[in-house]
Design an enzyme around this catalytic site. Sequence first.
Site, PDB file in Angstrom:
ATOM      1  N   CYS C 117       8.879  14.804   8.241  1.00 42.41           N
ATOM      2  CA  CYS C 117      10.212  15.391   8.378  1.00 42.41           C
ATOM      3  C   CYS C 117      10.065  16.520   9.382  1.00 42.41           C
ATOM      4  O   CYS C 117       9.528  17.570   9.053  1.00 42.41           O
ATOM      5  CB  CYS C 117      10.707  15.923   7.030  1.00 42.41           C
ATOM      6  SG  CYS C 117      12.233  16.878   7.161  1.00 42.41           S
ATOM      7  N   CYS C 120      12.471  19.763   8.430  1.00 39.61           N
ATOM      8  CA  CYS C 120      12.207  20.622   7.265  1.00 39.61           C
ATOM      9  C   CYS C 120      11.042  20.034   6.479  1.00 39.61           C
ATOM     10  O   CYS C 120       9.905  20.094   6.941  1.00 39.61           O
ATOM     11  CB  CYS C 120      13.455  20.868   6.424  1.00 39.61           C
ATOM     12  SG  CYS C 120      14.415  19.412   5.959  1.00 39.61           S
ATOM     13  N   SER C 121      11.311  19.453   5.314  1.00 37.90           N
ATOM     14  CA  SER C 121      10.197  18.984   4.485  1.00 37.90           C
ATOM     15  C   SER C 121      10.639  17.874   3.545  1.00 37.90           C
ATOM     16  O   SER C 121      10.132  17.761   2.440  1.00 37.90           O
ATOM     17  CB  SER C 121       9.648  20.154   3.674  1.00 37.90           C
ATOM     18  OG  SER C 121      10.705  20.740   2.920  1.00 37.90           O
ATOM     19  N   CYS C 122      11.616  17.038   3.990  1.00 37.81           N
ATOM     20  CA  CYS C 122      12.113  15.951   3.133  1.00 37.81           C
ATOM     21  C   CYS C 122      10.943  15.087   2.656  1.00 37.81           C
ATOM     22  O   CYS C 122      10.091  14.694   3.458  1.00 37.81           O
ATOM     23  CB  CYS C 122      13.104  15.082   3.908  1.00 37.81           C
ATOM     24  SG  CYS C 122      14.557  15.989   4.464  1.00 37.81           S
TER      25      CYS C 122
END
Lengths: 102, 112, 213
Positions: C117, C120-122
């Site tokens: 991702c 962000c940090s999906c």
Amino acid sequence: MTPAASARFRPGDRVRVRDAWPEEGGRRVHIRTPHFVRGRVGEVERVLGAFANPEDLAFGKPGLPPQPLYHVRFSQPELWPGGGRTDTLTVDIYESWLEAPR
Amino acid sequence: MTANRHKLAMHDLGGVAPFADRPIDRREHALSHFDKSVDALMYLLSHPSRRLIRVDELRRAIESLPAAKYHGLSYYEKWLQAMHDLLVEKGVLGKDEIAARLAALRAAGAKP
Amino acid sequence: MAGHHHDHIHAGDPHAPVAEHGPSPEYLLLERAVRELLVAKGVFAADDMRRQIDLTDSRNPAMGAKLVARAWTDPAFRKKLLAEPKAAAGEMGIDVSNTPELIVLENTPTRHHLVVCTLCSCYPKAILGIPPAWYKSAAYRARAVKDPRGVLAEFGTALPPEIELRVVDSTADLRYLVLPRRPAGTDGLDEAALAALVTRDSMIGVSHPLSPA
């Protein structure tokens, strides 16, 4: 997620990601289209359904009507100089960011 | 390259220098109680029964942090700062109210 | 945090990786203040918080490994996992309520998937738990899309050049789980033994599953 009844593009269609840069407009924005695919041409792999638009949800707005979301696949050399010829990249992209290639 | 022509958003990191030239720090980190608490707070606030903060809003608030905080705070410190900012923005909590509670906790010598 | 060794990072080196650190006293206190105020206002109960932390603790890559091992041994389940991932996960007792849509990416003899991702940090937290620190790091997010084969090499993962490496950038509403290929020499293994070979990293795509001992 709801089914994307009115999706403009179909799997196999060539599409271009709009070469738009809303973050440069001085307005607060929230964009989910990564910079490195903008202006680039890829192929629709799959219609994922319709989702409320995160660009609106991020500011407490409902983001309706839901917008078709697509898997768009790019070849790595289309994105990066020296990208592997056999390699690809898939990104989820909302319909408002896509146009027919010129 | 587009990256040279445009000013990118701070979080739009794909292929971006200097990060794209760095080795990946693969060390494992155990989650602290703080990390889990902040994660749980966000889950509860975003739960459909409350929907006080949407994940899209959390992302937007994290992206709006000053660069020093975005790259300097730990992952869950960023979440907490963003959640704090959103709770104040939405009027769920007052800035003064939070400051007063912090002062009271400090005065009582509270250990977190 | 105990167990962190920073001795190989040279002070003042601008290319030193940014290390995750433990929470500062200021943020520890802010968490407590915010939580107590929200409980006092009746937004949620202190118990809700404890229950949620327990749920987070119960989510870990072993759940994903169970899905993968079942898909390796049961063709009907594999089909369902690919077609309706959340329903298939629910069937295996995984709580996927209030979690984002899930897509399972099947590795084949000619295609390998790698998930990142960049924005962000999906991450499929319902299936794998909280992502590792490196997945959230700026270096991984920057490099996985531009130099994916270099990233695989850094993880010690060999991928023949003729195999397509497909990077999937998870940008907002979908989460991705890689269904790795079943390792050779595992014909006699039962589901539990197979699940033990399925690492977290193989379900992100930076590694292959372990080989049987």
